[in-house]
Scaffold this motif. Structure first.
Motif, PDB file in Angstrom:
ATOM      1  N   CYS A  32       0.832  -1.191   0.000  1.00 46.35           N
ATOM      2  CA  CYS A  32       0.000   0.000   0.000  1.00 46.35           C
ATOM      3  C   CYS A  32       0.873   1.250   0.000  1.00 46.35           C
ATOM      4  O   CYS A  32       2.087   1.182   0.225  1.00 46.35           O
ATOM      5  CB  CYS A  32      -0.910   0.014   1.232  1.00 46.35           C
ATOM      6  N   GLY A  34       0.348   5.346   1.538  1.00 51.01           N
ATOM      7  CA  GLY A  34      -0.586   6.085   2.362  1.00 51.01           C
ATOM      8  C   GLY A  34      -0.106   7.463   2.727  1.00 51.01           C
ATOM      9  O   GLY A  34       1.032   7.852   2.427  1.00 51.01           O
ATOM     10  N   TRP A  35      -0.999   8.196   3.321  1.00 52.30           N
ATOM     11  CA  TRP A  35      -0.696   9.523   3.858  1.00 52.30           C
ATOM     12  C   TRP A  35      -0.997   9.519   5.351  1.00 52.30           C
ATOM     13  O   TRP A  35      -1.973   8.897   5.795  1.00 52.30           O
ATOM     14  CB  TRP A  35      -1.572  10.588   3.191  1.00 52.30           C
ATOM     15  N   ALA A  46      -3.072   8.650  10.996  1.00 54.88           N
ATOM     16  CA  ALA A  46      -3.236   8.210   9.612  1.00 54.88           C
ATOM     17  C   ALA A  46      -4.346   9.001   8.942  1.00 54.88           C
ATOM     18  O   ALA A  46      -5.321   9.407   9.575  1.00 54.88           O
ATOM     19  CB  ALA A  46      -3.548   6.723   9.572  1.00 54.88           C
ATOM     20  N   SER A  49      -5.135   5.364   2.793  1.00 56.51           N
ATOM     21  CA  SER A  49      -4.243   4.506   2.028  1.00 56.51           C
ATOM     22  C   SER A  49      -4.843   4.183   0.668  1.00 56.51           C
ATOM     23  O   SER A  49      -6.052   4.305   0.469  1.00 56.51           O
ATOM     24  CB  SER A  49      -4.020   3.183   2.772  1.00 56.51           C
ATOM     25  N   THR A  56      -9.269   2.591  -2.095  1.00 57.79           N
ATOM     26  CA  THR A  56      -8.772   3.522  -1.093  1.00 57.79           C
ATOM     27  C   THR A  56      -9.451   3.291   0.258  1.00 57.79           C
ATOM     28  O   THR A  56     -10.565   2.761   0.330  1.00 57.79           O
ATOM     29  CB  THR A  56      -9.017   4.975  -1.529  1.00 57.79           C
ATOM     30  N   CYS A  94       3.848  11.035   3.155  1.00 62.14           N
ATOM     31  CA  CYS A  94       3.420   9.860   2.406  1.00 62.14           C
ATOM     32  C   CYS A  94       4.418   8.745   2.670  1.00 62.14           C
ATOM     33  O   CYS A  94       5.578   9.013   2.985  1.00 62.14           O
ATOM     34  CB  CYS A  94       3.338  10.152   0.910  1.00 62.14           C
ATOM     35  N   VAL A 100      -2.732  -2.506   5.489  1.00 59.54           N
ATOM     36  CA  VAL A 100      -3.682  -1.433   5.767  1.00 59.54           C
ATOM     37  C   VAL A 100      -4.426  -1.813   7.039  1.00 59.54           C
ATOM     38  O   VAL A 100      -5.093  -2.851   7.092  1.00 59.54           O
ATOM     39  CB  VAL A 100      -4.671  -1.226   4.604  1.00 59.54           C
ATOM     40  N   ALA A 104      -4.927   2.979   7.764  1.00 64.85           N
ATOM     41  CA  ALA A 104      -3.525   3.397   7.768  1.00 64.85           C
ATOM     42  C   ALA A 104      -2.645   2.402   7.017  1.00 64.85           C
ATOM     43  O   ALA A 104      -2.759   1.198   7.223  1.00 64.85           O
ATOM     44  CB  ALA A 104      -3.024   3.523   9.194  1.00 64.85           C
ATOM     45  N   CYS A 105      -1.763   2.931   6.168  1.00 61.38           N
ATOM     46  CA  CYS A 105      -0.791   2.092   5.471  1.00 61.38           C
ATOM     47  C   CYS A 105       0.435   1.998   6.376  1.00 61.38           C
ATOM     48  O   CYS A 105       1.163   2.982   6.541  1.00 61.38           O
ATOM     49  CB  CYS A 105      -0.438   2.717   4.123  1.00 61.38           C
ATOM     50  N   LEU A 112       3.572   3.875  11.266  1.00 60.21           N
ATOM     51  CA  LEU A 112       3.561   4.894  10.221  1.00 60.21           C
ATOM     52  C   LEU A 112       4.985   5.421  10.126  1.00 60.21           C
ATOM     53  O   LEU A 112       5.482   6.020  11.070  1.00 60.21           O
ATOM     54  CB  LEU A 112       2.602   6.034  10.586  1.00 60.21           C
TER      55      LEU A 112
END
Length: 125
Positions: A32, A34-35, A46, A49, A56, A94, A100, A104-105, A112
């Motif tokens: 994945c 993510g941001w 988070a 993702s 998404t 990112c 996930v 959250a990725c 994270l």
């Protein structure tokens, strides 16, 4: 150093911003992308993702307001922020990840992970 995240800035409540992420340094085998964001207390939250299929995932605080998309041919990941609120302020990052979890990725260890320098978003009323 190569800039990974960009596009941050100041915005008014209710405004919009588009953040971009250069994913060219991401590993090829990540599950994945993510941001996430970090506030002034250094707390990480988070945002969401995206996985290879394009599906998404979002956290409750941003669902319906933020949109994640990617253009792999351009090595770009995006985060569209709409209807901004003061609590959206923070440094946005990112990152690639292996799982996930609740939107959250995260890494294999469930974290994270900071990948770039981040981009600052400041929302004021």
């Amino acid at each position: 150093a190569q800039e990974v995240e960009s596009g941050g800035g100041s915005a008014q409540v209710g405004g919009s911003l588009t953040l971009t992420c250069d994913i060219s340094t991401f590993p090829a085998n990540n599950f994945c992308m993510g941001w996430f964001r970090q506030n002034t207390k250094n707390e990480r939250e988070a945002v969401g993702s995206i996985v290879d299929s394009g599906r998404t995932f979002y956290t409750d605080s941003v669902r319906g307001r933020f949109t994640i998309s990617s253009e792999k041919a351009k090595n770009m990941l995006y985060l569209q922020l709409n209807d901004l609120k003061p609590e959206d302020s923070g440094t946005y990052y990112c990152s690639p990840g292996k799982n996930v979890v609740r939107g959250a990725c995260v890494s294999r260890l469930g974290q994270l992970e900071v990948w770039g320098q981040g981009t600052l978003v400041s929302v004021s009323s």
